[in-house]
Design a protein around this motif. Sequence first.
Motif, PDB file in Angstrom:
ATOM      1  N   THR A 171       0.866  -1.112   0.082  1.00  0.00           N
ATOM      2  CA  THR A 171      -0.012  -0.013   0.179  1.00  0.00           C
ATOM      3  C   THR A 171       1.094   1.350  -0.139  1.00  0.00           C
ATOM      4  OG1 THR A 171      -0.210  -0.004   2.410  1.00  0.00           O
ATOM      5  CG2 THR A 171      -2.088  -1.106   1.112  1.00  0.00           C
ATOM      6  N   CYS A 172       0.357   2.104  -0.629  1.00  0.00           N
ATOM      7  CA  CYS A 172       1.371   3.493  -0.838  1.00  0.00           C
ATOM      8  C   CYS A 172       1.353   4.246   0.630  1.00  0.00           C
ATOM      9  CB  CYS A 172       0.192   4.515  -1.565  1.00  0.00           C
ATOM     10  SG  CYS A 172       0.681   6.146  -1.396  1.00  0.00           S
ATOM     11  N   PRO A 173       2.464   4.389   1.212  1.00  0.00           N
ATOM     12  CA  PRO A 173       2.728   4.817   2.465  1.00  0.00           C
ATOM     13  C   PRO A 173       2.070   6.244   2.781  1.00  0.00           C
ATOM     14  CG  PRO A 173       4.986   4.978   1.182  1.00  0.00           C
ATOM     15  CD  PRO A 173       3.625   4.485   0.324  1.00  0.00           C
ATOM     16  N   ILE A 174       1.641   6.822   1.578  1.00  0.00           N
ATOM     17  CA  ILE A 174       0.901   8.175   1.898  1.00  0.00           C
ATOM     18  C   ILE A 174      -0.554   8.100   2.053  1.00  0.00           C
ATOM     19  CG2 ILE A 174       0.850  10.798   1.030  1.00  0.00           C
ATOM     20  CD1 ILE A 174       3.463   9.757  -0.408  1.00  0.00           C
ATOM     21  N   CYS A 175      -1.017   7.510   0.937  1.00  0.00           N
ATOM     22  CA  CYS A 175      -2.458   7.448   1.029  1.00  0.00           C
ATOM     23  C   CYS A 175      -3.161   6.140   1.603  1.00  0.00           C
ATOM     24  CB  CYS A 175      -3.122   7.612  -0.238  1.00  0.00           C
ATOM     25  SG  CYS A 175      -2.685   6.262  -1.515  1.00  0.00           S
ATOM     26  N   GLY A 176      -2.387   5.205   1.522  1.00  0.00           N
ATOM     27  CA  GLY A 176      -2.641   3.793   2.149  1.00  0.00           C
ATOM     28  C   GLY A 176      -3.667   2.776   1.098  1.00  0.00           C
ATOM     29  N   ALA A 185       5.455   4.584  -3.492  1.00  0.00           N
ATOM     30  CA  ALA A 185       4.430   5.574  -3.161  1.00  0.00           C
ATOM     31  C   ALA A 185       3.703   5.814  -4.633  1.00  0.00           C
ATOM     32  CB  ALA A 185       4.843   6.630  -2.354  1.00  0.00           C
ATOM     33  N   CYS A 186       2.486   6.330  -4.655  1.00  0.00           N
ATOM     34  CA  CYS A 186       1.711   6.574  -5.788  1.00  0.00           C
ATOM     35  C   CYS A 186       2.305   7.964  -6.252  1.00  0.00           C
ATOM     36  CB  CYS A 186       0.252   6.784  -5.720  1.00  0.00           C
ATOM     37  SG  CYS A 186      -0.631   5.900  -4.621  1.00  0.00           S
ATOM     38  N   PRO A 187       2.691   8.000  -7.493  1.00  0.00           N
ATOM     39  CA  PRO A 187       3.177   9.380  -8.132  1.00  0.00           C
ATOM     40  C   PRO A 187       2.426  10.340  -7.936  1.00  0.00           C
ATOM     41  CG  PRO A 187       3.422   7.587  -9.865  1.00  0.00           C
ATOM     42  CD  PRO A 187       2.395   6.918  -8.618  1.00  0.00           C
ATOM     43  N   THR A 188       1.063  10.432  -7.954  1.00  0.00           N
ATOM     44  CA  THR A 188       0.198  11.445  -7.785  1.00  0.00           C
ATOM     45  C   THR A 188       0.327  11.878  -5.961  1.00  0.00           C
ATOM     46  OG1 THR A 188      -1.544   9.939  -7.142  1.00  0.00           O
ATOM     47  CG2 THR A 188      -1.685  11.259  -9.229  1.00  0.00           C
ATOM     48  N   CYS A 189       0.298  11.074  -5.267  1.00  0.00           N
ATOM     49  CA  CYS A 189       0.548  11.368  -3.729  1.00  0.00           C
ATOM     50  C   CYS A 189       1.862  11.931  -3.506  1.00  0.00           C
ATOM     51  CB  CYS A 189       0.683   9.955  -2.719  1.00  0.00           C
ATOM     52  SG  CYS A 189      -1.123   9.390  -2.657  1.00  0.00           S
ATOM     53  N   TYR A 190       3.021  11.314  -3.977  1.00  0.00           N
ATOM     54  CA  TYR A 190       4.418  11.664  -4.013  1.00  0.00           C
ATOM     55  C   TYR A 190       4.403  13.243  -4.286  1.00  0.00           C
ATOM     56  CZ  TYR A 190       9.518  11.625  -4.179  1.00  0.00           C
ATOM     57  OH  TYR A 190      10.416  11.993  -3.966  1.00  0.00           O
TER      58      TYR A 190
HETATM   59 ZN   LIG Z   1      -1.107   7.127  -2.518  1.00  0.00          ZN
END
Ligand SMILES: [Zn+2]
Length: 242
Positions: free
Chosen positions: A20-25, A35-40
């Motif tokens: 899972t993305c460490p930023i959005c989960g 991480a997802c590029p958009t979240c990054y």
């Molecule tokens: Zn994300």
Amino acid sequence: MKTIPTLLKDHLLDLVFPRTCPICGKIVLYLSSLACPTCYHKVQFVQKPTCVQCGKAIAFERQALCFSCQKQQHYYEKGISLLIYTEMMKNSIARFKYQGKQEYARWYAEEWIKHYFHLLLQYGIQAFLPVPLHPHKYKIRGFNQSESISHELSMLSKIPTYSQFLFRKQNTTPQKNLNPSQRKENLAEAFSVAKLPSSLHTIALVDDIYTTGSTVNACSLVLKKAGIQNIYVISICIGQDY
Ligand SMILES: [Zn+2]
Ligand SMILES: [Zn+2]
């Protein structure tokens, strides 16, 4: 560079246990990033000007110290933090600490190293020392988040993690019953240091979040008394001064 069998193994593991993305989960299916590029692009990396003491982003360079560091004496040399503790990062750290997402430590460490590896060399860091967790919290959580980050930093930098020298004791008087100077003493008494190697003089204390700095300050005080000369504080998240 990863070998093809390792990449295949990683990919299969991702299918069975999706990362899972460490930023959005949310589940990420990218092989190339954690991480997802958009979240990054949404997280806020700490940008200069920063407080010369704790590393918090400040409004004006001429200010030099943040409001908190203007009032407080610090025993460590300098703090270096990666990300501003925004709502997004609050959620990330909460999942990391309380929902068993220990694997986020890899992304935190990778980004920290990507931004600041040169400073580890410049400061001559010999070892990472994770800020110890209160034994009671360790029992509940099952792991020390600072230690997880520290181990990942070690894997990436080849600088060792020493978890065996700095301890946090079980019983401390509740801070709320004390005045500010008693609080400082009480917190310093909560930590103890085992006999350190005589060659060890420059270390980095690792913590997940830098808030008031009182914990790392207390650790720094006992470490300096035990003979460490230079202490840098590494954290993943930090507030900002404005
Ligand atoms: Zn994300
Ligand atoms: Zn500061």
